[in-house]
Write a protein that holds these residues in place. Structure first.
Motif, PDB file in Angstrom:
ATOM      1  N   ALA A  33     -10.101 -38.608  30.848  1.00 36.06           N
ATOM      2  CA  ALA A  33     -11.172 -38.292  29.895  1.00 36.06           C
ATOM      3  C   ALA A  33     -12.317 -39.303  29.948  1.00 36.06           C
ATOM      4  CB  ALA A  33     -10.606 -38.176  28.487  1.00 36.06           C
ATOM      5  N   VAL A  34     -12.844 -39.548  31.149  1.00 29.95           N
ATOM      6  CA  VAL A  34     -13.925 -40.521  31.343  1.00 29.95           C
ATOM      7  C   VAL A  34     -15.259 -39.915  30.905  1.00 29.95           C
ATOM      8  CG1 VAL A  34     -15.220 -41.866  33.044  1.00 29.95           C
ATOM      9  CG2 VAL A  34     -12.731 -41.662  33.237  1.00 29.95           C
ATOM     10  N   ASP A  35     -15.947 -40.623  30.041  1.00 27.68           N
ATOM     11  CA  ASP A  35     -17.325 -40.306  29.655  1.00 27.68           C
ATOM     12  C   ASP A  35     -18.185 -41.451  30.153  1.00 27.68           C
ATOM     13  OD1 ASP A  35     -16.753 -37.933  28.196  1.00 27.68           O
ATOM     14  OD2 ASP A  35     -16.189 -39.123  26.455  1.00 27.68           O
ATOM     15  N   LEU A  36     -19.227 -41.126  30.908  1.00 25.49           N
ATOM     16  CA  LEU A  36     -20.092 -42.168  31.460  1.00 25.49           C
ATOM     17  C   LEU A  36     -21.488 -41.604  31.643  1.00 25.49           C
ATOM     18  CD1 LEU A  36     -20.476 -44.978  32.880  1.00 25.49           C
ATOM     19  CD2 LEU A  36     -19.797 -43.834  35.001  1.00 25.49           C
ATOM     20  N   ALA A  37     -22.474 -42.359  31.183  1.00 24.04           N
ATOM     21  CA  ALA A  37     -23.870 -41.994  31.422  1.00 24.04           C
ATOM     22  C   ALA A  37     -24.585 -43.236  31.941  1.00 24.04           C
ATOM     23  CB  ALA A  37     -24.533 -41.490  30.151  1.00 24.04           C
ATOM     24  N   VAL A  38     -25.231 -43.098  33.092  1.00 24.12           N
ATOM     25  CA  VAL A  38     -26.001 -44.185  33.689  1.00 24.12           C
ATOM     26  C   VAL A  38     -27.422 -43.682  33.859  1.00 24.12           C
ATOM     27  CG1 VAL A  38     -26.257 -45.722  35.664  1.00 24.12           C
ATOM     28  CG2 VAL A  38     -23.964 -45.061  34.891  1.00 24.12           C
ATOM     29  N   GLN A  39     -28.353 -44.391  33.248  1.00 22.68           N
ATOM     30  CA  GLN A  39     -29.764 -44.009  33.316  1.00 22.68           C
ATOM     31  C   GLN A  39     -30.400 -44.558  34.595  1.00 22.68           C
ATOM     32  OE1 GLN A  39     -31.116 -41.935  31.186  1.00 22.68           O
ATOM     33  NE2 GLN A  39     -29.297 -41.898  29.881  1.00 22.68           N
ATOM     34  N   PRO A  40     -31.436 -43.907  35.102  1.00 22.13           N
ATOM     35  CA  PRO A  40     -32.139 -44.441  36.272  1.00 22.13           C
ATOM     36  C   PRO A  40     -32.617 -45.869  36.007  1.00 22.13           C
ATOM     37  CG  PRO A  40     -32.897 -42.218  35.780  1.00 22.13           C
ATOM     38  CD  PRO A  40     -32.017 -42.638  34.641  1.00 22.13           C
ATOM     39  N   GLY A  41     -32.391 -46.762  36.971  1.00 19.26           N
ATOM     40  CA  GLY A  41     -32.810 -48.155  36.845  1.00 19.26           C
ATOM     41  C   GLY A  41     -31.846 -49.032  36.086  1.00 19.26           C
ATOM     42  N   GLU A  42     -30.827 -48.454  35.503  1.00 22.46           N
ATOM     43  CA  GLU A  42     -29.853 -49.231  34.740  1.00 22.46           C
ATOM     44  C   GLU A  42     -28.892 -49.938  35.695  1.00 22.46           C
ATOM     45  OE1 GLU A  42     -27.235 -48.449  30.720  1.00 22.46           O
ATOM     46  OE2 GLU A  42     -27.584 -46.754  32.066  1.00 22.46           O
ATOM     47  N   PHE A  43     -28.497 -51.159  35.357  1.00 22.52           N
ATOM     48  CA  PHE A  43     -27.548 -51.944  36.148  1.00 22.52           C
ATOM     49  C   PHE A  43     -26.195 -51.873  35.447  1.00 22.52           C
ATOM     50  CE2 PHE A  43     -25.374 -55.860  37.311  1.00 22.52           C
ATOM     51  CZ  PHE A  43     -25.536 -55.868  38.678  1.00 22.52           C
ATOM     52  N   VAL A  44     -25.166 -51.421  36.165  1.00 19.28           N
ATOM     53  CA  VAL A  44     -23.845 -51.219  35.576  1.00 19.28           C
ATOM     54  C   VAL A  44     -22.801 -51.945  36.416  1.00 19.28           C
ATOM     55  CG1 VAL A  44     -22.101 -49.489  34.981  1.00 19.28           C
ATOM     56  CG2 VAL A  44     -24.515 -48.963  34.685  1.00 19.28           C
ATOM     57  N   VAL A  45     -21.888 -52.623  35.740  1.00 21.41           N
ATOM     58  CA  VAL A  45     -20.765 -53.263  36.414  1.00 21.41           C
ATOM     59  C   VAL A  45     -19.510 -52.469  36.070  1.00 21.41           C
ATOM     60  CG1 VAL A  45     -19.342 -55.338  36.557  1.00 21.41           C
ATOM     61  CG2 VAL A  45     -21.828 -55.538  36.341  1.00 21.41           C
ATOM     62  N   LEU A  46     -18.764 -52.093  37.095  1.00 19.18           N
ATOM     63  CA  LEU A  46     -17.504 -51.389  36.919  1.00 19.18           C
ATOM     64  C   LEU A  46     -16.402 -52.390  37.223  1.00 19.18           C
ATOM     65  CD1 LEU A  46     -16.088 -48.696  36.387  1.00 19.18           C
ATOM     66  CD2 LEU A  46     -16.317 -48.196  38.821  1.00 19.18           C
ATOM     67  N   ALA A  47     -15.674 -52.798  36.199  1.00 17.13           N
ATOM     68  CA  ALA A  47     -14.646 -53.830  36.358  1.00 17.13           C
ATOM     69  C   ALA A  47     -13.323 -53.337  35.806  1.00 17.13           C
ATOM     70  CB  ALA A  47     -15.074 -55.103  35.629  1.00 17.13           C
ATOM     71  N   GLY A  48     -12.248 -53.837  36.384  1.00 12.05           N
ATOM     72  CA  GLY A  48     -10.918 -53.475  35.914  1.00 12.05           C
ATOM     73  C   GLY A  48      -9.864 -54.038  36.841  1.00 12.05           C
ATOM     74  N   ALA A  49      -8.647 -53.940  36.408  1.00 10.81           N
ATOM     75  CA  ALA A  49      -7.515 -54.445  37.188  1.00 10.81           C
ATOM     76  C   ALA A  49      -7.327 -53.610  38.452  1.00 10.81           C
ATOM     77  CB  ALA A  49      -6.250 -54.403  36.342  1.00 10.81           C
ATOM     78  N   SER A  50      -6.638 -54.189  39.410  1.00 17.45           N
ATOM     79  CA  SER A  50      -6.295 -53.479  40.632  1.00 17.45           C
ATOM     80  C   SER A  50      -5.510 -52.215  40.271  1.00 17.45           C
ATOM     81  CB  SER A  50      -5.459 -54.389  41.531  1.00 17.45           C
ATOM     82  OG  SER A  50      -5.123 -53.716  42.714  1.00 17.45           O
ATOM     83  N   GLY A  51      -5.919 -51.087  40.848  1.00 18.66           N
ATOM     84  CA  GLY A  51      -5.226 -49.837  40.589  1.00 18.66           C
ATOM     85  C   GLY A  51      -5.674 -49.128  39.322  1.00 18.66           C
ATOM     86  N   SER A  52      -6.748 -49.595  38.708  1.00 19.46           N
ATOM     87  CA  SER A  52      -7.184 -48.986  37.443  1.00 19.46           C
ATOM     88  C   SER A  52      -8.083 -47.766  37.632  1.00 19.46           C
ATOM     89  CB  SER A  52      -7.898 -50.026  36.570  1.00 19.46           C
ATOM     90  OG  SER A  52      -9.079 -50.483  37.199  1.00 19.46           O
ATOM     91  N   GLY A  53      -8.498 -47.464  38.874  1.00 15.80           N
ATOM     92  CA  GLY A  53      -9.280 -46.268  39.130  1.00 15.80           C
ATOM     93  C   GLY A  53     -10.741 -46.514  39.461  1.00 15.80           C
TER      94      GLY A  53
END
Length: 121
Positions: A33-53
């Motif tokens: 149930a992932v909800d994600l919105a990234v706007q143009p020009g926005e800087f996003v870091v995707l972080a998580g444990a190994s195997g988290s997807g």
């Protein structure tokens, strides 16, 4: 209008709503149930444990998942205005790219010329 200026409404570059991905034979969803919105020009870091997807999510955005990995996706999503439900790597590759942790493993052709020509083909 705010003190900082007018509020500008833009369409998200990435827009996921309730995206769930389950691989065949897996007991639990890799993405749930992932909800994600990234706007143009926005800087996003995707972080998580190994195997988290993390890699699975990035692969989904580029059409590699589930087209090359298998799996069942529920929910809705768009990347660069392209509907994830009807698009694969060829379509999404026009707006999204992905380089994994080990880029050497992504080389599929036998020459540099053939590798560079693969994308435009």
């Amino acid at each position: 209008m705010t003190a900082a200026g007018p509020i500008v409404q833009t369409t998200p570059l990435v827009d996921l709503r309730g995206v769930t991905l389950t691989y065949p034979g897996a007991g639990a969803a890799v993405l749930d149930a992932v909800d994600l919105a990234v706007q143009p020009g926005e800087f996003v870091v995707l972080a998580g444990a190994s195997g988290s997807g993390k890699s699975t999510l990035l692969g989904l955005l580029c059409g590699l998942v589930p087209h090359t990995t298998g799996g069942t996706v529920h929910g809705s999503g768009h990347v660069g205005g392209i509907d994830l439900a009807g698009a694969g790597p060829r379509e999404l590759g026009t707006v999204c790219g992905y380089v994994g942790q080990e880029p050497e493993r992504q080389v599929v052709m036998t020459t540099v010329r053939a590798e560079l020509a693969l994308g435009p083909e």
